[in-house]
Design an enzyme around this catalytic site. Structure first.
Site, mmCIF file in Angstrom:
data_model
loop_
_atom_site.group_PDB
_atom_site.id
_atom_site.type_symbol
_atom_site.label_atom_id
_atom_site.label_comp_id
_atom_site.label_asym_id
_atom_site.label_seq_id
_atom_site.Cartn_x
_atom_site.Cartn_y
_atom_site.Cartn_z
ATOM 1 N N TYR A 132 44.077 36.659 41.598
ATOM 2 C CA TYR A 132 43.736 37.274 40.223
ATOM 3 C C TYR A 132 42.497 37.995 39.468
ATOM 4 O O TYR A 132 42.039 37.164 39.361
ATOM 5 C CB TYR A 132 44.891 36.898 40.314
ATOM 6 C CG TYR A 132 45.848 37.257 38.338
ATOM 7 C CD1 TYR A 132 45.571 38.676 37.898
ATOM 8 C CD2 TYR A 132 46.436 36.325 37.318
ATOM 9 C CE1 TYR A 132 45.622 39.299 37.283
ATOM 10 C CE2 TYR A 132 46.787 36.753 36.722
ATOM 11 C CZ TYR A 132 46.400 38.139 36.233
ATOM 12 O OH TYR A 132 47.233 38.409 34.895
ATOM 13 N N LYS A 160 45.342 41.284 43.564
ATOM 14 C CA LYS A 160 45.640 41.646 41.240
ATOM 15 C C LYS A 160 45.164 42.298 40.308
ATOM 16 O O LYS A 160 44.287 41.724 40.367
ATOM 17 C CB LYS A 160 46.634 40.475 41.463
ATOM 18 C CG LYS A 160 47.325 41.135 39.694
ATOM 19 C CD LYS A 160 48.230 40.269 39.260
ATOM 20 C CE LYS A 160 49.260 41.066 37.660
ATOM 21 N NZ LYS A 160 48.970 39.326 37.457
#
Length: 298
Positions: A132, A160
């Site tokens: 992330y 992400k």
């Protein structure tokens, strides 16, 4: 597993602050019925930092029940690497399909510390990992150079991408080819990111508007960009609610209005009130009044 629309779901609470598993089961099932491709639990939108590790594992279990065999990822976002490794190991034991890992959200790691932290968590969980990268919220930029350094570990499979810079998706692909599956994590950049090579959307407003989110992704995959853009333009004022300090309260209010869910949050958060609530409610109600008809092939 690493493409399509994957909701970062909200965590539901009872009025007295306990986990509301029945409401989570209902809401998670709506995502599956709309054609979403998996679930991510206990992230920023899921109020993960406000939950104990045992509570996060309980939410994971509920999501697994609702997902009917589709992937369910646990978010690992802990201040300390030791705690992050412990959660990763527990999630693996509980049958998580993979992990979405944030470097420490409290201490802003440098490049070497970022690499060491991500490697340690991946080893502890021994599951596929989505990195992330969110320099806006967490002040740590997982750059393409860091991604290249981590590429030798096959457990790192996806990104992400939440840098808030639409150029980053192309930079990752140009630098690393198809080594990582790139998923956009910024709702109001999703059309743009999917149009330049992102293969999936870790979505927020999907929890209130699942059919429209899935439609945008599917239409783009089918080469029907003009139709997808028409829905996206309608959706855009709602998607902006995801890019806010108050994203949890904004999106839970959208859920309350769109799917009849609840707005209970964990302190120190409080539900929206006053002028801010009126503004968000007006955005959601206007969107509901103008909701587009969806014509979509499976």
């Amino acid at each position: 597993m690493w493409n399509g629309v994957i909701p970062a779901v909200t965590t539901k609470f009872t009025p007295d602050g306990e986990l509301d598993h029945a409401e989570m089961e209902r809401c998670f099932a709506l995502q599956m019925e709309a054609g979403c491709d998996g679930l991510i639990v206990c992230g920023s939108l899921g109020e993960g930092p406000m939950l104990s590790q045992d509570e996060r594992l309980a939410v994971l279990k509920t999501a697994q029940s609702a997902a009917k065999g589709k992937p369910v990822l646990m978010t690992v976002s802990e201040a300390g690497t030791r705690e992050a490794c412990a959660l990763a190991a527990k999630a693996a034991k509980a049958g998580a399909s993979g992990l979405m890992v944030v470097p420490s959200p409290i201490y802003h790691t440098d490049e070497a510390e970022t690499v060491a932290t991500l490697r340690a968590v991946a080893a502890a969980g021994d599951l596929p990992v989505m990195i992330y990268s969110n320099r806006v919220a967490y002040r740590v930029d997982v750059t393409p150079r860091i991604m290249e350094e981590l590429a030798s570990d096959a457990r790192f499979v996806a990104i992400k991408e939440s840098s808030d810079d639409i150029r980053r998706t192309t930079e990752i692909i140009n630098h690393l080819g198809d080594r990582y599956a790139v998923l956009t994590g910024v709702d109001n950049l999703a059309f743009e990111a999917l149009s330049v090579g992102a293969v999936g959307w870790v979505a927020g407003l999907v929890v209130a508007f699942p059919a429209e989110t899935v439609a945008i992704h599917r239409l783009l995959k089918q080469g029907r960009a003009a139709e997808a853009l028409e829905i996206y333009r309608w959706f855009r004022p709602l998607l902006d609610l995801d890019v806010s300090t108050f994203l949890v309260q904004n999106i839970k209010l959208a859920e309350a209005l769109a799917i009849g869910s609840t707005e209970h949050v964990r302190a120190p958060r409080r539900p929206l009130a006053g002028a801010r609530r009126a503004e968000v409610e007006a955005i959601v109600r206007r969107a509901l009044e103008r909701r587009p008809a969806l014509k979509l092939a499976a």
